[in-house]
Design a protein around this motif. Structure first.
Motif, PDB file in Angstrom:
ATOM      1  N   SER A   1       0.837  -1.203   0.000  1.00  0.00           N
ATOM      2  CA  SER A   1       0.000   0.000   0.000  1.00  0.00           C
ATOM      3  C   SER A   1       0.875   1.258   0.000  1.00  0.00           C
ATOM      4  O   SER A   1       0.609   2.217  -0.740  1.00  0.00           O
ATOM      5  CB  SER A   1      -0.929   0.018   1.209  1.00  0.00           C
ATOM      6  N   ALA A   2       1.912   1.264   0.821  1.00  0.00           N
ATOM      7  CA  ALA A   2       2.814   2.411   0.873  1.00  0.00           C
ATOM      8  C   ALA A   2       3.528   2.587  -0.467  1.00  0.00           C
ATOM      9  O   ALA A   2       3.669   3.717  -0.961  1.00  0.00           O
ATOM     10  CB  ALA A   2       3.821   2.239   2.004  1.00  0.00           C
TER      11      ALA A   2
ATOM     12  N   SER B   1       1.839   9.065  -6.271  1.00  0.00           N
ATOM     13  CA  SER B   1       2.243  10.453  -6.033  1.00  0.00           C
ATOM     14  C   SER B   1       3.398  10.849  -6.962  1.00  0.00           C
ATOM     15  O   SER B   1       3.460  11.998  -7.423  1.00  0.00           O
ATOM     16  CB  SER B   1       2.626  10.675  -4.570  1.00  0.00           C
TER      17      SER B   1
ATOM     18  N   ILE C   1       1.018   4.017  -3.020  1.00  0.00           N
ATOM     19  CA  ILE C   1       0.778   5.445  -2.768  1.00  0.00           C
ATOM     20  C   ILE C   1       1.982   6.268  -3.241  1.00  0.00           C
ATOM     21  O   ILE C   1       1.834   7.325  -3.860  1.00  0.00           O
ATOM     22  CB  ILE C   1       0.475   5.678  -1.271  1.00  0.00           C
TER      23      ILE C   1
END
Length: 103
Positions: free
Chosen positions: A7-8, A15, A11
């Protein structure tokens, strides 16, 4: 634990893509230098330059008719060598241009 790391990472990648898109949208459309206008009708030196027309024409020909650049090169030589004649400055500018183009 793997789900948190994935998930990190996801993300972070999203970005990074959004940042790249925003940078590309704000950047100028073209970074190419616009061509200067060339005066092809007149191949004469600036009024204050008294010079040998054969060498002057050769310099302008090497610059593909760009009289403004030829004048700038000769005036630069005149500024660096104020005691030299205009003919010498044209000859020096011509020599330097040929030297630089040889590589």
């Amino acid at each position: 634990m793997h789900i948190i790391i994935l998930s990190a990472w996801l993300i972070l990648m999203i970005s990074a893509v959004l940042l790249a898109i925003s940078v590309l949208q704000t950047a100028p459309k073209s970074k190419r230098k616009q061509k200067t206008s060339r005066r092809r009708g007149s191949d004469r030196p600036a009024a204050h330059i008294k010079t040998n027309s054969r060498k002057w024409k050769e310099l302008v020909q090497l610059l593909h008719g760009d009289v403004d650049t030829a004048n700038r090169l000769v005036q630069g030589e005149k500024m660096r060598n104020p005691n030299r004649s205009a003919d010498w400055c044209v000859d020096k500018a011509l020599w330097q241009l040929e030297r630089d183009r040889r590589g």
